[in-house]
Write a protein that holds these residues in place. Structure first.
Motif, PDB file in Angstrom:
ATOM      1  N   GLN A  47       0.761  -1.443  -0.107  1.00 43.24           N
ATOM      2  CA  GLN A  47       0.133  -0.162  -0.046  1.00 43.24           C
ATOM      3  C   GLN A  47       0.764   1.184  -0.139  1.00 43.24           C
ATOM      4  O   GLN A  47       0.379   2.186  -0.727  1.00 43.24           O
ATOM      5  CB  GLN A  47      -0.798   0.071   1.248  1.00 43.24           C
ATOM      6  CG  GLN A  47      -2.180  -0.792   0.826  1.00 43.24           C
ATOM      7  CD  GLN A  47      -3.127  -0.843   2.132  1.00 43.24           C
ATOM      8  OE1 GLN A  47      -3.051  -0.036   3.124  1.00 43.24           O
ATOM      9  NE2 GLN A  47      -4.226  -1.396   2.194  1.00 43.24           N
ATOM     10  N   TRP A 109     -11.191  -7.223  13.478  1.00 41.53           N
ATOM     11  CA  TRP A 109     -12.190  -6.829  12.967  1.00 41.53           C
ATOM     12  C   TRP A 109     -12.704  -5.643  12.265  1.00 41.53           C
ATOM     13  O   TRP A 109     -13.612  -5.384  11.438  1.00 41.53           O
ATOM     14  CB  TRP A 109     -13.457  -7.143  14.153  1.00 41.53           C
ATOM     15  CG  TRP A 109     -13.719  -8.476  14.433  1.00 41.53           C
ATOM     16  CD1 TRP A 109     -12.913  -9.279  15.337  1.00 41.53           C
ATOM     17  CD2 TRP A 109     -14.501  -9.414  14.120  1.00 41.53           C
ATOM     18  NE1 TRP A 109     -13.256 -10.545  15.505  1.00 41.53           N
ATOM     19  CE2 TRP A 109     -14.518 -10.692  14.694  1.00 41.53           C
ATOM     20  CE3 TRP A 109     -15.745  -9.492  13.329  1.00 41.53           C
ATOM     21  CZ2 TRP A 109     -15.150 -11.900  14.467  1.00 41.53           C
ATOM     22  CZ3 TRP A 109     -16.540 -10.586  13.148  1.00 41.53           C
ATOM     23  CH2 TRP A 109     -15.920 -11.591  13.672  1.00 41.53           C
ATOM     24  N   ILE A 110     -11.690  -4.493  13.033  1.00 46.65           N
ATOM     25  CA  ILE A 110     -12.062  -2.988  12.410  1.00 46.65           C
ATOM     26  C   ILE A 110     -10.748  -2.555  11.657  1.00 46.65           C
ATOM     27  O   ILE A 110     -10.846  -2.279  10.500  1.00 46.65           O
ATOM     28  CB  ILE A 110     -12.463  -2.116  13.753  1.00 46.65           C
ATOM     29  CG1 ILE A 110     -13.558  -2.749  14.414  1.00 46.65           C
ATOM     30  CG2 ILE A 110     -12.380  -0.640  13.248  1.00 46.65           C
ATOM     31  CD1 ILE A 110     -14.050  -1.994  15.808  1.00 46.65           C
ATOM     32  N   THR A 111      -9.620  -2.299  12.520  1.00 43.63           N
ATOM     33  CA  THR A 111      -8.404  -1.679  11.825  1.00 43.63           C
ATOM     34  C   THR A 111      -7.869  -2.282  10.547  1.00 43.63           C
ATOM     35  O   THR A 111      -7.694  -1.706   9.676  1.00 43.63           O
ATOM     36  CB  THR A 111      -7.415  -1.198  13.098  1.00 43.63           C
ATOM     37  OG1 THR A 111      -7.898  -0.607  13.942  1.00 43.63           O
ATOM     38  CG2 THR A 111      -6.388  -0.543  12.330  1.00 43.63           C
ATOM     39  N   PRO A 113      -9.179  -4.843   8.410  1.00 47.83           N
ATOM     40  CA  PRO A 113      -9.744  -4.633   7.339  1.00 47.83           C
ATOM     41  C   PRO A 113     -10.098  -3.218   6.672  1.00 47.83           C
ATOM     42  O   PRO A 113     -10.067  -2.893   5.647  1.00 47.83           O
ATOM     43  CB  PRO A 113     -11.251  -5.123   7.890  1.00 47.83           C
ATOM     44  CG  PRO A 113     -11.013  -5.866   8.503  1.00 47.83           C
ATOM     45  CD  PRO A 113      -9.947  -5.168   9.625  1.00 47.83           C
ATOM     46  N   LEU A 114     -10.438  -2.186   7.525  1.00 47.83           N
ATOM     47  CA  LEU A 114     -10.440  -0.797   7.316  1.00 47.83           C
ATOM     48  C   LEU A 114      -9.327  -0.285   6.462  1.00 47.83           C
ATOM     49  O   LEU A 114      -9.111   0.509   5.470  1.00 47.83           O
ATOM     50  CB  LEU A 114     -10.997   0.183   8.223  1.00 47.83           C
ATOM     51  CG  LEU A 114     -12.183   0.157   8.878  1.00 47.83           C
ATOM     52  CD1 LEU A 114     -12.264   1.131   9.955  1.00 47.83           C
ATOM     53  CD2 LEU A 114     -13.285   0.872   7.906  1.00 47.83           C
ATOM     54  N   LEU A 115      -7.842  -0.892   6.919  1.00 43.89           N
ATOM     55  CA  LEU A 115      -6.741  -0.335   6.252  1.00 43.89           C
ATOM     56  C   LEU A 115      -6.452  -1.042   4.975  1.00 43.89           C
ATOM     57  O   LEU A 115      -5.419  -0.761   4.305  1.00 43.89           O
ATOM     58  CB  LEU A 115      -5.598  -0.179   7.287  1.00 43.89           C
ATOM     59  CG  LEU A 115      -5.717   0.852   8.319  1.00 43.89           C
ATOM     60  CD1 LEU A 115      -4.618   0.310   9.280  1.00 43.89           C
ATOM     61  CD2 LEU A 115      -5.458   2.090   7.910  1.00 43.89           C
ATOM     62  N   GLY A 116      -7.089  -2.237   4.794  1.00 47.15           N
ATOM     63  CA  GLY A 116      -7.093  -2.949   3.502  1.00 47.15           C
ATOM     64  C   GLY A 116      -5.972  -3.914   3.904  1.00 47.15           C
ATOM     65  O   GLY A 116      -5.431  -4.477   2.904  1.00 47.15           O
ATOM     66  N   LYS A 119      -8.356  -9.351   5.118  1.00 48.91           N
ATOM     67  CA  LYS A 119      -9.654  -9.492   5.048  1.00 48.91           C
ATOM     68  C   LYS A 119     -10.501  -9.375   6.116  1.00 48.91           C
ATOM     69  O   LYS A 119      -9.979 -10.034   7.300  1.00 48.91           O
ATOM     70  CB  LYS A 119      -9.966 -10.808   4.187  1.00 48.91           C
ATOM     71  CG  LYS A 119      -9.792 -12.024   4.937  1.00 48.91           C
ATOM     72  CD  LYS A 119     -10.193 -13.454   4.024  1.00 48.91           C
ATOM     73  CE  LYS A 119     -10.155 -14.552   5.047  1.00 48.91           C
ATOM     74  NZ  LYS A 119     -10.186 -15.667   4.314  1.00 48.91           N
ATOM     75  N   PRO A 120     -11.576  -9.059   6.284  1.00 48.23           N
ATOM     76  CA  PRO A 120     -12.404  -8.950   7.537  1.00 48.23           C
ATOM     77  C   PRO A 120     -12.619 -10.328   8.344  1.00 48.23           C
ATOM     78  O   PRO A 120     -12.577 -11.329   7.672  1.00 48.23           O
ATOM     79  CB  PRO A 120     -13.874  -8.875   6.984  1.00 48.23           C
ATOM     80  CG  PRO A 120     -13.760  -7.837   5.504  1.00 48.23           C
ATOM     81  CD  PRO A 120     -12.611  -8.618   4.915  1.00 48.23           C
TER      82      PRO A 120
END
Length: 153
Positions: A47, A109-111, A113-116, A119-120
């Motif tokens: 990224q 569960w949050i950070t 996946p949100l940052l890519g 996977k969730p």
């Protein structure tokens, strides 16, 4: 804020983080595939546009330093968050369990996946979710125990 308690929480987080690091590195060696921590580091490097090795390659010594060093910094930071947010009179088991679960939820569960970076978590299989839950419970209790031990020393 109690400085000894803060140092103990950070130490507890680092001890647990070292245990997880050892487990992940041993798993890499045994399976011949990169650990989840290595996968996270590589996703972040991609990224940022940094050169990344093929996904299937095991990390070399330099990459291990980055992967495991980052993991230990996160463990220390989490210990500091524990000391700053959890009441000094809280019991080790209840506060450690709640903190470990909260940290697991925040990271997996949050950070992540949100940052890519991953996977969730809800897309993972039950064994993966169970392993992540147990590892973070142990992490939380070790952090709480370190804080309590240092505060009472």
């Amino acid at each position: 804020m109690n400085g000894k308690r803060m140092a103990g929480a950070i130490a507890g987080g680092l001890v647990a983080g070292l245990g997880i690091t050892a487990m992940m590195m041993a798993g890499e060696k045994k399976s011949g595939t990169p650990s989840e921590l290595t996968d996270l580091e590589r996703a972040g490097a991609r990224q940022l546009g940094a050169r990344s090795v093929p996904l299937s390659d095991l990390p070399d010594a330099t990459e291990q330093v980055v992967v495991q060093g980052s993991h230990l910094l996160l463990s220390a930071a989490a210990g500091a968050v524990y000391a700053a947010t959890v009441d000094e009179n809280a019991g080790v088991l209840p506060s450690g369990i709640v903190f470990g679960l909260a940290f697991y939820a925040a990271m997996h569960w949050i950070t992540g996946p949100l940052l890519g970076l991953k996977k969730p978590e809800w897309q993972a299989d039950a064994a993966t979710i169970g392993t992540h839950t147990m590892v973070h419970l142990v992490f939380g209790v070790a952090t709480a125990a370190g804080a309590k031990a240092a505060a009472n020393a």
